[in-house]
Design an enzyme around this catalytic site. Sequence first.
Site, PDB file in Angstrom:
ATOM      1  CB  THR A  11      42.245 -29.574 -27.712  1.00 57.61           C
ATOM      2  OG1 THR A  11      40.921 -29.916 -28.085  1.00 57.61           O
ATOM      3  CG2 THR A  11      42.702 -28.402 -28.539  1.00 57.61           C
ATOM      4  CG  ASN A  13      36.999 -28.683 -30.004  1.00 56.04           C
ATOM      5  OD1 ASN A  13      36.829 -28.079 -31.055  1.00 56.04           O
ATOM      6  ND2 ASN A  13      36.150 -28.655 -28.987  1.00 56.04           N
ATOM      7  CE  LYS A  16      39.652 -25.984 -25.022  1.00 60.44           C
ATOM      8  NZ  LYS A  16      39.568 -27.076 -24.047  1.00 60.44           N
ATOM      9  CG  ASP A  70      41.997 -28.407 -17.078  1.00 57.94           C
ATOM     10  OD1 ASP A  70      41.231 -28.900 -17.927  1.00 57.94           O
ATOM     11  OD2 ASP A  70      41.952 -28.724 -15.878  1.00 57.94           O
ATOM     12  N   GLY A 152      28.820 -24.031 -22.015  1.00 58.05           N
ATOM     13  CA  GLY A 152      29.117 -24.330 -20.608  1.00 58.05           C
ATOM     14  C   GLY A 152      28.257 -23.508 -19.652  1.00 58.05           C
ATOM     15  CE1 TYR A 153      28.408 -25.369 -14.410  1.00 57.70           C
ATOM     16  CE2 TYR A 153      30.565 -25.535 -15.486  1.00 57.70           C
ATOM     17  CZ  TYR A 153      29.572 -26.072 -14.683  1.00 57.70           C
ATOM     18  OH  TYR A 153      29.739 -27.340 -14.149  1.00 57.70           O
ATOM     19  NE  ARG A 181      38.856 -21.345 -23.267  1.00 58.24           N
ATOM     20  CZ  ARG A 181      37.602 -21.098 -22.914  1.00 58.24           C
ATOM     21  NH1 ARG A 181      36.957 -20.090 -23.429  1.00 58.24           N
ATOM     22  NH2 ARG A 181      36.983 -21.856 -22.062  1.00 58.24           N
TER      23      ARG A 181
HETATM   24  P1  IMP Z   1      37.944 -27.009 -20.460  1.00 55.41           P
HETATM   25  O1  IMP Z   1      39.082 -27.283 -19.528  1.00 55.41           O
HETATM   26  O2  IMP Z   1      38.202 -25.845 -21.378  1.00 55.41           O
HETATM   27  O3  IMP Z   1      37.489 -28.236 -21.195  1.00 55.41           O
HETATM   28  O4  IMP Z   1      36.709 -26.536 -19.559  1.00 55.41           O
HETATM   29  C1  IMP Z   1      36.149 -27.362 -18.554  1.00 55.41           C
HETATM   30  C2  IMP Z   1      34.694 -27.010 -18.311  1.00 55.41           C
HETATM   31  O5  IMP Z   1      34.599 -25.658 -17.809  1.00 55.41           O
HETATM   32  C3  IMP Z   1      33.835 -27.008 -19.580  1.00 55.41           C
HETATM   33  O6  IMP Z   1      33.270 -28.266 -19.794  1.00 55.41           O
HETATM   34  C4  IMP Z   1      32.766 -25.990 -19.258  1.00 55.41           C
HETATM   35  O7  IMP Z   1      31.738 -26.593 -18.489  1.00 55.41           O
HETATM   36  C5  IMP Z   1      33.482 -25.004 -18.373  1.00 55.41           C
HETATM   37  N1  IMP Z   1      33.991 -23.853 -19.168  1.00 55.41           N
HETATM   38  C6  IMP Z   1      35.243 -23.683 -19.654  1.00 55.41           C
HETATM   39  N2  IMP Z   1      35.351 -22.501 -20.291  1.00 55.41           N
HETATM   40  C7  IMP Z   1      34.132 -21.927 -20.196  1.00 55.41           C
HETATM   41  C8  IMP Z   1      33.611 -20.681 -20.668  1.00 55.41           C
HETATM   42  O8  IMP Z   1      34.278 -19.857 -21.312  1.00 55.41           O
HETATM   43  N3  IMP Z   1      32.316 -20.444 -20.387  1.00 55.41           N
HETATM   44  C9  IMP Z   1      31.529 -21.307 -19.684  1.00 55.41           C
HETATM   45  N4  IMP Z   1      31.962 -22.474 -19.246  1.00 55.41           N
HETATM   46  C10 IMP Z   1      33.257 -22.780 -19.493  1.00 55.41           C
END
Ligand code: IMP
Length: 193
Positions: A11, A13, A16, A70, A152-153, A181
């Site tokens: 990443t 970011n 992150k 991911d 996110g959610y 995570r």
């Molecule tokens: P990424 O793979 O970490 O980029 O996550 C993909 C998608 O999952 C993000 O765009 C969020 O919509 C959702 N997401 C990932 N981690 C979290 C979290 O800890 N809380 C809420 N939504 C999450």
Amino acid sequence: MKHVRRLVVATANRDKITEIEALLDPGVELLERPSSVGEVEEEAPDLIGNARLKASAVSDATGQPSLADDTGLFVAALGGKPGVRSSRFAGDAATYAENVSALLAAMDGRVDRRAEFRTVALVRFPDGGEVWVQGVVRGEIVDRPRGAAGFGYDPLFAPDGGRGLTFAEMTLVEKNRCSHRSAAFGALAVLLR
Ligand code: IMP
């Protein structure tokens, strides 16, 4: 396993990276993805495939061990959706708010609210070897967004054993005690020691 001291993170970011740094051992130095390596299309059918695509792009370009993760939210009543497409549930350039609305609409009238967040964290070595782990947190989708923290959610997800609070109603410290995570990176830290 392998004693790893330095990883290039897939990443770009910085937030992150700081978060991951806090979850791994202090002895592991994380380097930002070089700007010469562009954003990788997340086109694999599952989390591990996407993590592998991202980590391979970086270790192939740098010749260094690389780390990618991911995450997806898997909802039982929706056959596992949004899953690997969590960031794009309401469309390719969807905002968090749009994804939250789309998920609430999809859950309207559903009795089975069970869901889980899964994170895959994968390290790829320049010789093509890899190690990966998965962290999972089970919980349920609540009937309206609650709380302002997180991203996110988070306003829709109440983890089991979390006193009914959503992730967005918790402090980051509380969320990290049970999150997908932190489970994944905690397991990875042990593997890399
Ligand atoms: P990424 O793979 O970490 O980029 O996550 C993909 C998608 O999952 C993000 O765009 C969020 O919509 C959702 N997401 C990932 N981690 C979290 C979290 O800890 N809380 C809420 N939504 C999450």
